[in-house]
Write a protein that holds these residues in place. Sequence first.
Motif, mmCIF file in Angstrom:
data_model
loop_
_atom_site.group_PDB
_atom_site.id
_atom_site.type_symbol
_atom_site.label_atom_id
_atom_site.label_comp_id
_atom_site.label_asym_id
_atom_site.label_seq_id
_atom_site.Cartn_x
_atom_site.Cartn_y
_atom_site.Cartn_z
ATOM 1 N N ARG A 142 -6.838 8.976 4.389
ATOM 2 C CA ARG A 142 -5.762 8.928 5.392
ATOM 3 C C ARG A 142 -5.417 7.498 5.764
ATOM 4 N NH1 ARG A 142 -8.864 12.680 8.453
ATOM 5 N NH2 ARG A 142 -8.532 14.690 7.470
ATOM 6 N N LYS A 143 -6.231 6.543 5.322
ATOM 7 C CA LYS A 143 -5.900 5.136 5.547
ATOM 8 C C LYS A 143 -4.508 4.853 4.983
ATOM 9 C CE LYS A 143 -6.770 1.447 3.377
ATOM 10 N NZ LYS A 143 -5.959 0.365 2.829
ATOM 11 N N ASP A 144 -4.238 5.418 3.812
ATOM 12 C CA ASP A 144 -2.913 5.285 3.178
ATOM 13 C C ASP A 144 -2.120 6.541 3.532
ATOM 14 O OD1 ASP A 144 -3.288 2.768 1.344
ATOM 15 O OD2 ASP A 144 -5.111 3.939 1.187
ATOM 16 N N TYR A 145 -1.738 6.613 4.799
ATOM 17 C CA TYR A 145 -1.214 7.852 5.384
ATOM 18 C C TYR A 145 0.065 8.303 4.689
ATOM 19 C CZ TYR A 145 -0.234 11.247 9.041
ATOM 20 O OH TYR A 145 -0.007 12.410 9.722
ATOM 21 N N GLN A 146 0.963 7.347 4.464
ATOM 22 C CA GLN A 146 2.254 7.697 3.841
ATOM 23 C C GLN A 146 2.028 8.140 2.394
ATOM 24 O OE1 GLN A 146 5.121 4.509 3.817
ATOM 25 N NE2 GLN A 146 6.838 5.887 3.382
ATOM 26 N N TYR A 232 5.896 -3.538 10.386
ATOM 27 C CA TYR A 232 6.378 -2.460 11.254
ATOM 28 C C TYR A 232 5.228 -1.912 12.077
ATOM 29 C CZ TYR A 232 4.517 0.817 7.749
ATOM 30 O OH TYR A 232 3.698 1.502 6.895
ATOM 31 N N LEU A 233 5.581 -1.387 13.229
ATOM 32 C CA LEU A 233 4.659 -0.610 14.060
ATOM 33 C C LEU A 233 5.511 0.541 14.558
ATOM 34 C CD1 LEU A 233 1.811 -0.573 15.561
ATOM 35 C CD2 LEU A 233 3.067 -1.450 17.502
ATOM 36 N N GLU A 234 5.237 1.736 14.061
ATOM 37 C CA GLU A 234 6.182 2.828 14.278
ATOM 38 C C GLU A 234 5.473 4.127 14.596
ATOM 39 O OE1 GLU A 234 9.466 2.467 11.355
ATOM 40 O OE2 GLU A 234 9.876 4.559 11.865
ATOM 41 N N LEU A 235 6.014 4.827 15.552
ATOM 42 C CA LEU A 235 5.492 6.137 15.908
ATOM 43 C C LEU A 235 6.329 7.200 15.195
ATOM 44 C CD1 LEU A 235 3.240 6.990 17.888
ATOM 45 C CD2 LEU A 235 4.971 7.161 19.660
ATOM 46 N N ARG A 236 5.653 8.126 14.535
ATOM 47 C CA ARG A 236 6.337 9.213 13.818
ATOM 48 C C ARG A 236 5.629 10.522 14.122
ATOM 49 N NH1 ARG A 236 9.613 8.159 8.925
ATOM 50 N NH2 ARG A 236 10.455 6.084 9.260
ATOM 51 N N SER A 237 6.252 11.626 13.733
ATOM 52 C CA SER A 237 5.523 12.898 13.756
ATOM 53 C C SER A 237 4.461 12.840 12.654
ATOM 54 C CB SER A 237 6.473 14.062 13.470
ATOM 55 O OG SER A 237 6.733 14.141 12.078
ATOM 56 N N ALA A 249 1.327 13.386 16.375
ATOM 57 C CA ALA A 249 2.067 12.177 16.001
ATOM 58 C C ALA A 249 1.131 11.208 15.295
ATOM 59 C CB ALA A 249 2.652 11.526 17.246
ATOM 60 N N VAL A 250 1.727 10.193 14.698
ATOM 61 C CA VAL A 250 0.925 9.147 14.066
ATOM 62 C C VAL A 250 1.585 7.800 14.356
ATOM 63 C CG1 VAL A 250 2.059 9.491 11.818
ATOM 64 C CG2 VAL A 250 -0.148 8.352 11.902
ATOM 65 N N LEU A 251 0.758 6.835 14.717
ATOM 66 C CA LEU A 251 1.234 5.469 14.926
ATOM 67 C C LEU A 251 0.804 4.668 13.707
ATOM 68 C CD1 LEU A 251 2.552 3.387 16.859
ATOM 69 C CD2 LEU A 251 0.274 2.980 17.810
ATOM 70 N N LEU A 252 1.785 4.097 13.008
ATOM 71 C CA LEU A 252 1.499 3.393 11.750
ATOM 72 C C LEU A 252 1.823 1.918 11.901
ATOM 73 C CD1 LEU A 252 3.573 6.141 10.745
ATOM 74 C CD2 LEU A 252 1.846 5.815 8.985
ATOM 75 N N VAL A 253 0.965 1.081 11.317
ATOM 76 C CA VAL A 253 1.199 -0.362 11.395
ATOM 77 C C VAL A 253 1.013 -0.982 10.015
ATOM 78 C CG1 VAL A 253 -1.210 -0.861 12.064
ATOM 79 C CG2 VAL A 253 0.601 -2.475 12.672
ATOM 80 N N ALA A 254 1.844 -1.994 9.738
ATOM 81 C CA ALA A 254 1.694 -2.804 8.519
ATOM 82 C C ALA A 254 1.991 -4.243 8.883
ATOM 83 C CB ALA A 254 2.661 -2.330 7.426
ATOM 84 N N ARG A 261 -1.610 -8.337 2.764
ATOM 85 C CA ARG A 261 -0.901 -7.262 3.467
ATOM 86 C C ARG A 261 -1.893 -6.164 3.821
ATOM 87 N NH1 ARG A 261 1.948 -2.506 2.570
ATOM 88 N NH2 ARG A 261 3.854 -2.376 3.820
ATOM 89 N N LEU A 262 -1.903 -5.769 5.100
ATOM 90 C CA LEU A 262 -2.831 -4.741 5.567
ATOM 91 C C LEU A 262 -2.048 -3.620 6.250
ATOM 92 C CD1 LEU A 262 -5.584 -7.014 7.193
ATOM 93 C CD2 LEU A 262 -5.626 -5.994 4.914
ATOM 94 N N ILE A 263 -2.576 -2.387 6.137
ATOM 95 C CA ILE A 263 -1.956 -1.247 6.826
ATOM 96 C C ILE A 263 -3.037 -0.461 7.554
ATOM 97 C CG2 ILE A 263 -0.018 -1.002 5.231
ATOM 98 C CD1 ILE A 263 -1.515 1.333 3.915
ATOM 99 N N ASP A 264 -2.611 0.285 8.564
ATOM 100 C CA ASP A 264 -3.542 1.134 9.294
ATOM 101 C C ASP A 264 -2.719 2.176 10.060
ATOM 102 O OD1 ASP A 264 -5.895 2.177 10.316
ATOM 103 O OD2 ASP A 264 -6.591 0.304 11.210
#
Length: 286
Positions: A142-146, A232-237, A249-254, A261-264
Motif C-alpha cells: 500500500r506504500k505505492d497506493y496509486q 502534491y499533497l492531496e486528499l482523495r477517497s 479517505a486517503v491522504l497522499l504525498v509526493a 523522489r519519495l511518496i507516502d
Amino acid sequence: MIIARSATELRAAINGPVSFVPTMGALHAGHASLIRLAAADGSCVVVSDFVNPSQFGEGEDFESYPRDLDGDAAIAEQAGAQILYAPSMAEIYPPDFATTIDPGPLAHELCGALRPGHFAGVATVVVRLFGLVGPRRAIFGRKDYQQLAILQLVAKDLALGIEIVGAPTIRDADGLALSSRNAYLSAAERVQAAALPVALQRAAAAYANGERDAAILAAIGRNALDGVELEYLELRSAELAPYDPEHLAVLLVAGHLGATRLIDNIVLDPTAPEHAVAQLSTKEYA
Ligand code: AMP
C-alpha cells in the motif's frame, strides 16, 4: 529457494498454486513482509526481480537503480520464497514486443501527472509477468497506493482472475516508509525525509480530532514539510475519486529531497478516525 533465470526454469520449479510478489529488486524489510504474507497460506511463493525500463521516464533513475541479486536472494529465501524469478530483458521485452496497457484516466493523475507513461509501463510489465508466472494471487504494498489501485482496476477490467492483495507499509523507526530509493538520500536528507510521515501523522491527528475540511487537512500536512520540495499533497477517497468527508479517505504525498523522489500515504477512516493507519481492505476480483 530456486533462482529461475528464464520462464522455462520458472515453470519447472513451480509446484502448486502461486502467490506472486513482483519487485524491482533491491529488497528490504518491506518486500520481505509481502513475501511472508504470500507464504502464510502455504502457496508456492514466486518473487520476481526485474528493473522495468518502461516505467522510468526520461532522466529518471533506471541506470542507477540499485541492483543486488545475491542480497535479494538471501532476503527472499529468508522470508519464505520458493522461487526468485530474475528474467533477462529479452525475455520480458522480446524484439517484437508491441503491446501497451493503458489503465485509463487514473493513470494520468497524482504520480501519473508527474510521470507520464509510468503506470502504463507498470501495468504492462505486471500483466506480462502475470502471464509468465500464472499466479492465483499477487501481493502489492500500500506504500505505492496509486499503483495498487490501478492494478486492482486492471485485474478487474481484464478479468484476469488473479486476486490482488494490498499489504501494509513497513517503516523505519522514525516513520519513513522503507524504499529502495532511500539509499540515494544523503545523511542530512535522510533526517529531513521523516517530514513526510510527520506531515501525514499531523493531518491524521487533526482528522481524529474531527477536522474534515480537505484544504485545512492539506495545509496542516504542508506546514510540516519544510525542506521537502513538494509535488502534491492531496486528499482523495480510498478509491482515488474526489474526497468525501463521510467515507474512507486517503491522504497522499509526493516530494523530492534533492534528487530523490519519495511518496507516502495514510488511510483515514471516519468510522474509526483514531486508527489513522486503517488498512484498505483486501479486494478479490475474479
Ligand atoms: P519496488 O520497491 O518498486 O520494487 O516494489 C515492489 C513491491 O514492494 C511493491 O508492491 C511495493 O508497493 C512494495 N513495497 C515497497 N516498499 C514497501 C514498504 N515500505 N512496505 C510495504 N511494501 C513495500
